[in-house]
Design a protein around this motif. Sequence first.
Motif, PDB file in Angstrom:
ATOM      1  N   THR A 176      -5.964 -13.660  17.657  1.00  0.00           N
ATOM      2  CA  THR A 176      -5.095 -12.701  18.692  1.00  0.00           C
ATOM      3  C   THR A 176      -4.610 -13.296  20.021  1.00  0.00           C
ATOM      4  N   VAL A 177      -3.497 -13.478  20.335  1.00  0.00           N
ATOM      5  CA  VAL A 177      -3.044 -14.040  21.589  1.00  0.00           C
ATOM      6  C   VAL A 177      -2.934 -12.922  22.563  1.00  0.00           C
ATOM      7  N   VAL A 178      -3.110 -13.117  23.888  1.00  0.00           N
ATOM      8  CA  VAL A 178      -3.195 -12.252  24.993  1.00  0.00           C
ATOM      9  C   VAL A 178      -2.646 -12.973  25.983  1.00  0.00           C
ATOM     10  N   THR A 179      -1.910 -12.061  27.032  1.00  0.00           N
ATOM     11  CA  THR A 179      -1.673 -12.624  28.470  1.00  0.00           C
ATOM     12  C   THR A 179      -2.812 -12.853  29.263  1.00  0.00           C
ATOM     13  N   GLN A 180      -2.876 -13.914  29.860  1.00  0.00           N
ATOM     14  CA  GLN A 180      -4.049 -14.295  30.576  1.00  0.00           C
ATOM     15  C   GLN A 180      -4.271 -13.532  31.713  1.00  0.00           C
ATOM     16  N   ASP A 181      -3.148 -13.020  32.489  1.00  0.00           N
ATOM     17  CA  ASP A 181      -3.080 -11.953  33.681  1.00  0.00           C
ATOM     18  C   ASP A 181      -3.475 -10.453  33.135  1.00  0.00           C
ATOM     19  N   GLY A 182      -3.498 -10.194  31.824  1.00  0.00           N
ATOM     20  CA  GLY A 182      -3.733  -8.979  31.324  1.00  0.00           C
ATOM     21  C   GLY A 182      -2.671  -7.834  31.579  1.00  0.00           C
ATOM     22  N   GLN A 183      -1.434  -8.485  31.876  1.00  0.00           N
ATOM     23  CA  GLN A 183      -0.326  -7.702  31.858  1.00  0.00           C
ATOM     24  C   GLN A 183       0.423  -7.564  30.579  1.00  0.00           C
ATOM     25  N   PRO A 184       0.980  -6.228  30.287  1.00  0.00           N
ATOM     26  CA  PRO A 184       1.812  -6.084  28.935  1.00  0.00           C
ATOM     27  C   PRO A 184       2.674  -7.104  28.437  1.00  0.00           C
ATOM     28  N   SER A 185       3.066  -7.160  27.084  1.00  0.00           N
ATOM     29  CA  SER A 185       3.865  -8.151  26.637  1.00  0.00           C
ATOM     30  C   SER A 185       4.534  -7.342  25.281  1.00  0.00           C
TER      31      SER A 185
END
Length: 248
Positions: free
Chosen positions: A219-228
């Motif tokens: 699972t790949v996530v944004t580092q800053d927690g913002q939506p993608s």
Amino acid sequence: MIICKSERELSFMREAGKVVAGALDELAKNITPGVTTAELDQLAEKYIISQGANPAFKGLYGFPYTICASVNEQVVHGFPSLRKLENGDIISIDVGAEINGYFGDSARTFAVGEISEELQRLLDVTRAALAEGINAARNGNRLSDISYAVQDYVEKNGYSVVRDYVGHGIGTKMHEEPQVPNFGRPGRGPRLKPGMTLAIEPMVNMGSYHVQTLLDKWTVVTQDGQPSAHFEHTIVITDSEPEILTLP
């Protein structure tokens, strides 16, 4: 080596593409608050098999599911689970199918219930960026013209494109040459020719383009927690306009 497909091969890819599009349409009917991403995975697998195709992602590089289900700040490769979707979420679903030895690959980001105007704009811009990339995929252009078209549109709208994951060639394998980045200067790379089949897939972040992988190693996530958001089509270069293979 970039493989140009024959008309016979393209006919098989159209079949696989229609199955993928149908699976996403079927999922769209069931994306509501309270549904789990595992239930969506089961629905997709059942639909793909019912069409005489095979789930392309299941077992690919060890991935254990039929769909990638990535919610909110998850960019790509999210594991389906018992997590229930909530009103206001967004979910990116990436799905592939194989039929007669040929593959189709497509992704869409869906709204769960009522989402904010801010999130809706992210989805709209990402979908439009895919269209810009496809429009640049023309006979005689360079590969990076696709990349530039996506990046230019995304950044003009105030968002960022993920650098760590890119589009790809596709055919008798899910991932073939060439890689298709969503960023770069125009006029570079191989010249596009009829018969080339590409999966173009902008992954667009509301904040920074930096991402990281969770402990599940997928699972790949944004580092800053913002939506993608993530939209993808499989296309073929033709003598005129590109043809989208992952349409119903």
